[in-house]
Scaffold this active site. Structure first.
Site, PDB file in Angstrom:
ATOM      1  N   SER A 123      -1.595 -10.312  19.008  1.00 40.13           N
ATOM      2  CA  SER A 123      -2.666  -9.379  18.621  1.00 40.13           C
ATOM      3  C   SER A 123      -3.255  -8.754  19.874  1.00 40.13           C
ATOM      4  O   SER A 123      -3.230  -9.371  20.955  1.00 40.13           O
ATOM      5  CB  SER A 123      -3.773 -10.137  17.883  1.00 40.13           C
ATOM      6  N   TYR A 146      -9.947 -17.137  17.979  1.00 39.04           N
ATOM      7  CA  TYR A 146      -8.845 -16.314  17.442  1.00 39.04           C
ATOM      8  C   TYR A 146      -8.107 -15.637  18.605  1.00 39.04           C
ATOM      9  O   TYR A 146      -6.879 -15.722  18.719  1.00 39.04           O
ATOM     10  CB  TYR A 146      -9.363 -15.276  16.441  1.00 39.04           C
TER      11      TYR A 146
HETATM   12  P1  NDP Z   1      -2.491 -11.437   5.683  1.00 35.65           P
HETATM   13  O1  NDP Z   1      -3.714 -12.267   5.437  1.00 35.65           O
HETATM   14  O2  NDP Z   1      -2.203 -10.293   4.782  1.00 35.65           O
HETATM   15  O3  NDP Z   1      -1.197 -12.375   5.739  1.00 35.65           O
HETATM   16  C1  NDP Z   1      -1.218 -13.618   6.369  1.00 35.65           C
HETATM   17  C2  NDP Z   1       0.008 -14.399   5.946  1.00 35.65           C
HETATM   18  O4  NDP Z   1      -0.006 -15.645   6.655  1.00 35.65           O
HETATM   19  C3  NDP Z   1       0.016 -14.712   4.464  1.00 35.65           C
HETATM   20  O5  NDP Z   1       1.308 -14.549   3.956  1.00 35.65           O
HETATM   21  C4  NDP Z   1      -0.376 -16.192   4.411  1.00 35.65           C
HETATM   22  O6  NDP Z   1       0.278 -16.834   3.321  1.00 35.65           O
HETATM   23  C5  NDP Z   1       0.216 -16.693   5.729  1.00 35.65           C
HETATM   24  N1  NDP Z   1      -0.417 -17.935   6.149  1.00 35.65           N
HETATM   25  C6  NDP Z   1      -1.693 -18.140   6.552  1.00 35.65           C
HETATM   26  N2  NDP Z   1      -1.890 -19.454   6.800  1.00 35.65           N
HETATM   27  C7  NDP Z   1      -0.704 -20.071   6.540  1.00 35.65           C
HETATM   28  C8  NDP Z   1      -0.278 -21.422   6.602  1.00 35.65           C
HETATM   29  N3  NDP Z   1      -1.107 -22.424   6.979  1.00 35.65           N
HETATM   30  N4  NDP Z   1       1.000 -21.714   6.267  1.00 35.65           N
HETATM   31  C9  NDP Z   1       1.839 -20.730   5.887  1.00 35.65           C
HETATM   32  N5  NDP Z   1       1.499 -19.426   5.801  1.00 35.65           N
HETATM   33  C10 NDP Z   1       0.227 -19.117   6.134  1.00 35.65           C
HETATM   34  O7  NDP Z   1      -2.632 -10.931   7.191  1.00 35.65           O
HETATM   35  P2  NDP Z   1      -1.693 -10.001   8.097  1.00 35.65           P
HETATM   36  O8  NDP Z   1      -0.427  -9.701   7.451  1.00 35.65           O
HETATM   37  O9  NDP Z   1      -2.532  -8.883   8.595  1.00 35.65           O
HETATM   38  O10 NDP Z   1      -1.492 -10.998   9.328  1.00 35.65           O
HETATM   39  C11 NDP Z   1      -0.233 -11.464   9.736  1.00 35.65           C
HETATM   40  C12 NDP Z   1      -0.327 -11.833  11.203  1.00 35.65           C
HETATM   41  O11 NDP Z   1      -0.717 -10.702  11.945  1.00 35.65           O
HETATM   42  C13 NDP Z   1      -1.344 -12.923  11.548  1.00 35.65           C
HETATM   43  O12 NDP Z   1      -0.777 -13.769  12.515  1.00 35.65           O
HETATM   44  C14 NDP Z   1      -2.516 -12.129  12.127  1.00 35.65           C
HETATM   45  O13 NDP Z   1      -3.257 -12.906  13.025  1.00 35.65           O
HETATM   46  C15 NDP Z   1      -1.784 -11.008  12.813  1.00 35.65           C
HETATM   47  N6  NDP Z   1      -2.512  -9.787  13.085  1.00 35.65           N
HETATM   48  C16 NDP Z   1      -3.158  -9.094  12.097  1.00 35.65           C
HETATM   49  C17 NDP Z   1      -3.790  -7.902  12.399  1.00 35.65           C
HETATM   50  C18 NDP Z   1      -4.540  -7.109  11.385  1.00 35.65           C
HETATM   51  O14 NDP Z   1      -5.376  -6.273  11.785  1.00 35.65           O
HETATM   52  N7  NDP Z   1      -4.289  -7.262  10.087  1.00 35.65           N
HETATM   53  C19 NDP Z   1      -3.749  -7.343  13.747  1.00 35.65           C
HETATM   54  C20 NDP Z   1      -3.043  -8.166  14.696  1.00 35.65           C
HETATM   55  C21 NDP Z   1      -2.442  -9.307  14.369  1.00 35.65           C
HETATM   56  P3  NDP Z   1      -0.384 -17.927   2.361  1.00 35.65           P
HETATM   57  O15 NDP Z   1      -1.865 -17.693   2.345  1.00 35.65           O
HETATM   58  O16 NDP Z   1       0.283 -17.707   1.042  1.00 35.65           O
HETATM   59  O17 NDP Z   1       0.010 -19.221   3.001  1.00 35.65           O
HETATM   60  C1  8X3 Z   2      -6.396  -8.691  14.503  1.00 31.73           C
HETATM   61  C2  8X3 Z   2      -6.928  -7.539  15.264  1.00 31.73           C
HETATM   62  O1  8X3 Z   2      -8.959  -6.654  16.513  1.00 31.73           O
HETATM   63  O2  8X3 Z   2      -9.356  -7.791  14.389  1.00 31.73           O
HETATM   64  O3  8X3 Z   2      -5.638  -9.498  15.314  1.00 31.73           O
HETATM   65  O4  8X3 Z   2      -8.752  -9.035  16.341  1.00 31.73           O
HETATM   66  S1  8X3 Z   2      -8.580  -7.794  15.645  1.00 31.73           S
END
Ligand code: NDP
Ligand code: 8X3
Length: 257
Positions: free
Chosen positions: A142, A155
């Site tokens: 991120s 985070y």
């Molecule tokens: P979502 O919340 O839409 O998706 C997160 C996914 O992670 C879900 O499928 C969830 O599945 C899974 N997950 C969470 N905890 C667990 C666990 N303990 N075991 C297995 N699966 C898990 O978020 P995003 O798609 O946006 O995020 C995906 C990644 O991208 C993350 O690592 C996030 O930190 C990162 N990210 C997101 C950004 C954003 O702005 N959205 C920006 C930068 C990075 P379930 O709950 O079914 O287990």
């Molecule tokens: C998610 C992006 O800017 O909310 O990783 O931390 S931010």
């Protein structure tokens, strides 16, 4: 003889980036191993994509090391030889300053974003190395792992781990042909924000209103691109933001004279 379809293992495929990746790779004919904790969503996605490719849904909590190991050990031969690993499962919880945060939330972020990613990587590396040239790991880091912001505390720390771990992996994997990228997205519209703010829809709405954020399909397209570059190319890090996002600059707290 035609070579078998490549296989990608995606953690966190029940929503957001992971779900979009599953759709993108399926559209290109890749076989999928899709994982997440929410069984119904996983089954629905597997059902949707099974018309396009072979899909193996695995209900898994990445924090559960023993369950991860037994799922990996039990991968059927058709899904055994991995060309890609998308280490995507992760979350942020809260935006409180360190001095008032909830330690349980810090534990959950470390257990998921750091330890879960470690487990998947270590357990699947032998299969990626067996594939050799052309295999790739994309670790979803991120911008928060690089740029500090108030409330980003643990985070951002977990995502800084993802960055350095990715680069260290490259050193260990020298000569194996396996590539590693730390992908660093900025603001992207997904359930991430609902999870971070414990289901608060108003905060979700205000986070994205008027921001024209990235969308999960933008990230999926980027991950697909990374994994389909010619085998001699390794993109070490890739930071990607919506045009509306930039940096806030340094903060100075002025004390009364
Ligand atoms: P979502 O919340 O839409 O998706 C997160 C996914 O992670 C879900 O499928 C969830 O599945 C899974 N997950 C969470 N905890 C667990 C666990 N303990 N075991 C297995 N699966 C898990 O978020 P995003 O798609 O946006 O995020 C995906 C990644 O991208 C993350 O690592 C996030 O930190 C990162 N990210 C997101 C950004 C954003 O702005 N959205 C920006 C930068 C990075 P379930 O709950 O079914 O287990
Ligand atoms: C998610 C992006 O800017 O909310 O990783 O931390 S931010």
């Amino acid at each position: 003889m035609t070579s078998p379809a490549p296989t990608v293992f995606i953690t966190g495929a029940t929503s957001g980036f992971g779900q979009a990746c599953a759709r993108r790779f399926a559209a290109a004919g890749w076989q999928l191993v899709i994982t997440g904790r929410r069984a119904e969503r996983l089954e629905a996605l597997a059902h949707e994509l099974s018309a396009q490719t072979q899909v193996l849904p695995l209900v898994l909590d990445v924090r559960d090391r023993a369950a991860m190991q037994s799922a990996v050990d039990g991968l059927p031969p058709a899904f055994d030889r991995l060309r890609g690993l998308v280490n995507n499962a992760g979350l942020a919880l809260g935006l409180s300053p360190a001095q008032t945060c909830d330690l349980d939330e810090w534990d959950t972020m470390v257990d998921t974003n750091v330890k879960g990613l470690m487990y998947a990587t270590r357990m699947l590396l032998p299969r990626l190395i067996a594939h050799g040239s052309g295999a790739s790991i994309v670790n979803v880091g991120s911008v928060a792992g690089k740029w500090p912001y108030a409330g980003g505390n643990v985070y951002g720390g977990t995502k800084a781990f993802v960055r350095q771990f990715s680069h260290n992996l490259r050193c260990d994997l020298a000569g194996t042909g396996v590539r590693v990228t730390d992908l660093e997205p900025g603001l992207c519209e997904s359930e991430f924000t609902l999870v971070r703010f414990h289901g608060d829809q108003a905060r979700y709405d205000s986070t994205y209103a008027g921001a024209n954020p990235l969308q999960p399909h933008d990230i999926a397209e980027t991950i697909f691109w990374l994994m389909t570059q010619p085998a001699h190319i390794n993109v070490n890090s890739l930071e990607i933001m919506p045009v509306s996002q930039s940096w806030a600059g340094m903060a100075v707290q002025h004390q009364p004279q």
